[in-house]
Scaffold this motif. Structure first.
Motif, PDB file in Angstrom:
ATOM      1  N   GLN A  82       0.625  -1.358  -0.123  1.00 37.56           N
ATOM      2  CA  GLN A  82      -0.156   0.054  -0.378  1.00 37.56           C
ATOM      3  C   GLN A  82       1.222   1.202  -0.114  1.00 37.56           C
ATOM      4  O   GLN A  82       1.931   1.180   0.423  1.00 37.56           O
ATOM      5  CB  GLN A  82      -0.560   0.159   1.414  1.00 37.56           C
ATOM      6  CG  GLN A  82      -1.844  -1.570   1.462  1.00 37.56           C
ATOM      7  CD  GLN A  82      -2.880  -1.612   0.077  1.00 37.56           C
ATOM      8  OE1 GLN A  82      -3.468  -0.082   0.389  1.00 37.56           O
ATOM      9  NE2 GLN A  82      -2.816  -2.767  -0.376  1.00 37.56           N
ATOM     10  N   GLU A 161      -7.270  -6.198   4.709  1.00 34.56           N
ATOM     11  CA  GLU A 161      -8.314  -5.566   3.162  1.00 34.56           C
ATOM     12  C   GLU A 161      -9.226  -4.606   3.844  1.00 34.56           C
ATOM     13  O   GLU A 161     -10.127  -3.355   3.432  1.00 34.56           O
ATOM     14  CB  GLU A 161      -8.551  -7.368   2.652  1.00 34.56           C
ATOM     15  CG  GLU A 161      -7.308  -7.442   1.809  1.00 34.56           C
ATOM     16  CD  GLU A 161      -7.750  -9.134   0.816  1.00 34.56           C
ATOM     17  OE1 GLU A 161      -8.834  -9.318   1.514  1.00 34.56           O
ATOM     18  OE2 GLU A 161      -6.624  -9.226   0.618  1.00 34.56           O
ATOM     19  N   VAL A 168      -4.655  -7.078  -0.186  1.00 37.38           N
ATOM     20  CA  VAL A 168      -3.076  -6.617   0.727  1.00 37.38           C
ATOM     21  C   VAL A 168      -2.283  -7.940   0.579  1.00 37.38           C
ATOM     22  O   VAL A 168      -2.809  -8.955   0.950  1.00 37.38           O
ATOM     23  CB  VAL A 168      -3.593  -5.616   2.399  1.00 37.38           C
ATOM     24  CG1 VAL A 168      -2.103  -5.931   2.887  1.00 37.38           C
ATOM     25  CG2 VAL A 168      -4.695  -5.072   2.059  1.00 37.38           C
TER      26      VAL A 168
END
Length: 238
Positions: A82, A161, A168
């Protein structure tokens, strides 16, 4: 805040805090570290609480935060796919998920977008979260934390997630292994030097023996050809 509506909603923030060492969850007021790697001591943080009413009411207080010096060996780096700003924005939830799955107190030491030793990564969609785990007052060894992270990897990713509303992946970054320890390197170097020395000594001995043989042979030949060193019958004189 007992008031109703917007006046009953309180938001927390850090005031006059230009450094990026700490942050605060605006809803709960929980303070957490963002980047305090290599730092220790007591920090004074000014916290403001404000309701969301039309005539906003605020209150401020100073919170003392103590950061203990910890062993760098027990810091574990979790890599999330991320962007760093998204992780920083949701760091309180990331910390909560890790603490719930590891069953230890988790302290976030640093959040950054580059890997070990400050080497920038090609992908911007990778954030490195450095954490320390504590079991009561004791640091949990890094290997134990890594083992549990791998064990709970699937559950951690599923819960994250929900935090990021996106797929993720969570991985543990391992430090690069040295090709040889200093002691091993020294042993190898000394071994090579010793081998070279022995080889040079062997060559020296061989050349010395050859020179002596050549010299002795030359003396014999000189004695045979030189009448001054031969007897009347042509044999060498003693």
């Amino acid at each position: 805040d007992p008031d109703s509506g917007a006046s009953g909603v309180v938001r927390y923030s850090l005031v006059n805090h230009p450094a990026n060492d700490f942050d605060i969850d605006e809803k709960t007021g929980q303070i957490f570290t963002v980047s305090v790697a290599g730092k220790s001591g007591t920090f004074d943080l000014e916290v403001q609480a404000a309701d969301q009413g039309t005539r906003q009411l605020t209150a401020r207080t100073t919170v003392k935060v103590t950061v203990d010096a910890s062993s760098r060996n027990n810091i574990v780096t979790v890599v999330l796919n991320q962007k760093v700003n998204m992780v920083e924005r949701n760091i309180a939830e990331v910390k909560r998920v890790l603490a719930a799955n590891l069953a230890w107190n988790i302290y976030v030491i640093a959040v950054h977008a580059d890997g070990l030793q400050g080497k920038a990564r090609s992908s911007t969609d990778a954030t490195y979260v450095e954490i320390l785990a504590f079991d009561e007052a004791n640091e949990v060894p890094a290997e134990a934390v890594k083992s549990k992270l791998w064990e709970r990897k699937s559950t951690i990713e599923t819960q994250l997630e929900k935090v990021f509303s996106a797929p993720v992946t969570a991985a543990v970054e391992e430090p690069p292994e040295d090709s040889a320890t200093p002691e091993l390197t020294a042993t190898i170097v000394l071994g090579v030097l010793l081998a070279c020395t022995l080889a040079a000594l062997l060559v020296h001995v061989v050349l010395t023996v050859k020179r002596r043989r050549y010299r002795d042979r030359a003396e014999v030949m000189t004695g045979v050809d030189n009448p001054c060193v031969t007897g009347s019958n042509g044999s060498l004189k003693n």
